[in-house]
Structure formats: C-alpha cells, structure tokens
Write a protein that holds these residues in place. Structure first.
Motif, PDB file in Angstrom:
ATOM      1  N   SER A   1      41.511  50.885  71.727  1.00 28.55           N
ATOM      2  CA  SER A   1      41.459  52.275  72.189  1.00 28.55           C
ATOM      3  C   SER A   1      42.563  52.618  73.178  1.00 28.55           C
ATOM      4  O   SER A   1      42.956  53.776  73.291  1.00 28.55           O
ATOM      5  CB  SER A   1      40.093  52.574  72.816  1.00 28.55           C
ATOM      6  OG  SER A   1      39.966  52.023  74.107  1.00 28.55           O
TER       7      SER A   1
ATOM      8  N   PHE B   1      45.334  54.559  71.574  1.00 29.84           N
ATOM      9  CA  PHE B   1      44.990  55.957  71.295  1.00 29.84           C
ATOM     10  C   PHE B   1      45.077  56.799  72.564  1.00 29.84           C
ATOM     11  O   PHE B   1      45.594  57.911  72.546  1.00 29.84           O
ATOM     12  CB  PHE B   1      43.584  56.069  70.690  1.00 29.84           C
ATOM     13  CG  PHE B   1      43.491  55.547  69.280  1.00 29.84           C
ATOM     14  CD1 PHE B   1      44.075  56.241  68.228  1.00 29.84           C
ATOM     15  CD2 PHE B   1      42.819  54.372  69.012  1.00 29.84           C
ATOM     16  CE1 PHE B   1      43.981  55.773  66.933  1.00 29.84           C
ATOM     17  CE2 PHE B   1      42.717  53.894  67.714  1.00 29.84           C
ATOM     18  CZ  PHE B   1      43.303  54.589  66.671  1.00 29.84           C
ATOM     19  N   LEU B   2      44.565  56.256  73.668  1.00 27.52           N
ATOM     20  CA  LEU B   2      44.624  56.985  74.940  1.00 27.52           C
ATOM     21  C   LEU B   2      46.071  57.204  75.370  1.00 27.52           C
ATOM     22  O   LEU B   2      46.435  58.288  75.824  1.00 27.52           O
ATOM     23  CB  LEU B   2      43.864  56.213  76.028  1.00 27.52           C
ATOM     24  CG  LEU B   2      42.352  56.100  75.831  1.00 27.52           C
ATOM     25  CD1 LEU B   2      41.774  55.084  76.810  1.00 27.52           C
ATOM     26  CD2 LEU B   2      41.680  57.455  75.978  1.00 27.52           C
TER      27      LEU B   2
ATOM     28  N   THR C   1      39.102  59.353  71.044  1.00 29.24           N
ATOM     29  CA  THR C   1      39.363  57.920  71.025  1.00 29.24           C
ATOM     30  C   THR C   1      38.093  57.143  70.714  1.00 29.24           C
ATOM     31  O   THR C   1      38.113  56.212  69.909  1.00 29.24           O
ATOM     32  CB  THR C   1      39.961  57.459  72.362  1.00 29.24           C
ATOM     33  OG1 THR C   1      41.209  58.129  72.563  1.00 29.24           O
ATOM     34  CG2 THR C   1      40.197  55.964  72.386  1.00 29.24           C
TER      35      THR C   1
ATOM     36  N   GLN D   1      37.516  57.291  67.081  1.00 28.56           N
ATOM     37  CA  GLN D   1      38.528  56.549  66.321  1.00 28.56           C
ATOM     38  C   GLN D   1      38.254  55.048  66.295  1.00 28.56           C
ATOM     39  O   GLN D   1      38.577  54.378  65.322  1.00 28.56           O
ATOM     40  CB  GLN D   1      39.928  56.793  66.896  1.00 28.56           C
ATOM     41  CG  GLN D   1      40.481  58.153  66.611  1.00 28.56           C
ATOM     42  CD  GLN D   1      40.760  58.359  65.134  1.00 28.56           C
ATOM     43  OE1 GLN D   1      41.313  57.500  64.459  1.00 28.56           O
ATOM     44  NE2 GLN D   1      40.347  59.499  64.622  1.00 28.56           N
TER      45      GLN D   1
END
Length: 87
Positions: free
Chosen positions: A44, A47-48, A57, A60
């Motif tokens: 994650s 994504f962040l 996130t 995802q």
C-alpha cells in the motif's frame, strides 16, 4: 488481493486452516493472517506515494474496511497511512 485468505491458502496447500496457522506460526513466528496484513501494508505504501487516498488504497490492497486498513497499517508501520504520505 482481497481474494487471498488463510482458508484459500490452506485449501491450495492441501491442509486445514488450523493446521496452516499452527505450522506458519511455528516457522514464521507470525500467523498467516498477520503476514498477509503486513504484505498488504507494504504494498500500500506505493499507492499512497502515488497519490491515492487512504480509502482508495485500502480497497486496492484488499482490505474490506478502511478502518481495518488504518489499524493494521499503524500496527506494522508505527504510523497511520495518512501520516505515511505527508510531504
């Protein structure tokens, strides 16, 4: 992957969920569920860093609730996902 679960891994490995947890804990000193949570949190971070919101996130990387994601992230990373991506 939100489809990945301890039960699915156990079935794939040809064992029971309780046996998988016992074996995993013996050799890795962490449960499979904790391990998957940690992996999802590690994934994650990308994504962040790429600008997705905490909620986006969490979806995802396979968390079913944003609050569960935040709790798990803080447990493994020491800070919340919102704190992670502060410039």
């Amino acid at each position: 992957d939100g489809q990945l679960s301890v039960n699915r891994v156990a079935k794939y490995a040809g064992t029971t969920q309780s046996n998988l947890i016992k074996l995993f804990k013996t050799y890795a000193d962490i449960t499979p569920g904790e391990y998957m949570g940690k992996l999802r949190c590690e994934k994650s971070k990308t994504f962040l860093e790429n600008g997705l919101s905490v909620m986006e996130t969490s979806e995802q990387v396979g968390f079913f609730s944003c609050s569960g994601y935040i709790r798990t992230f803080k447990r493994f990373m020491g800070i919340t996902p919102g704190e992670w991506n502060i410039d």
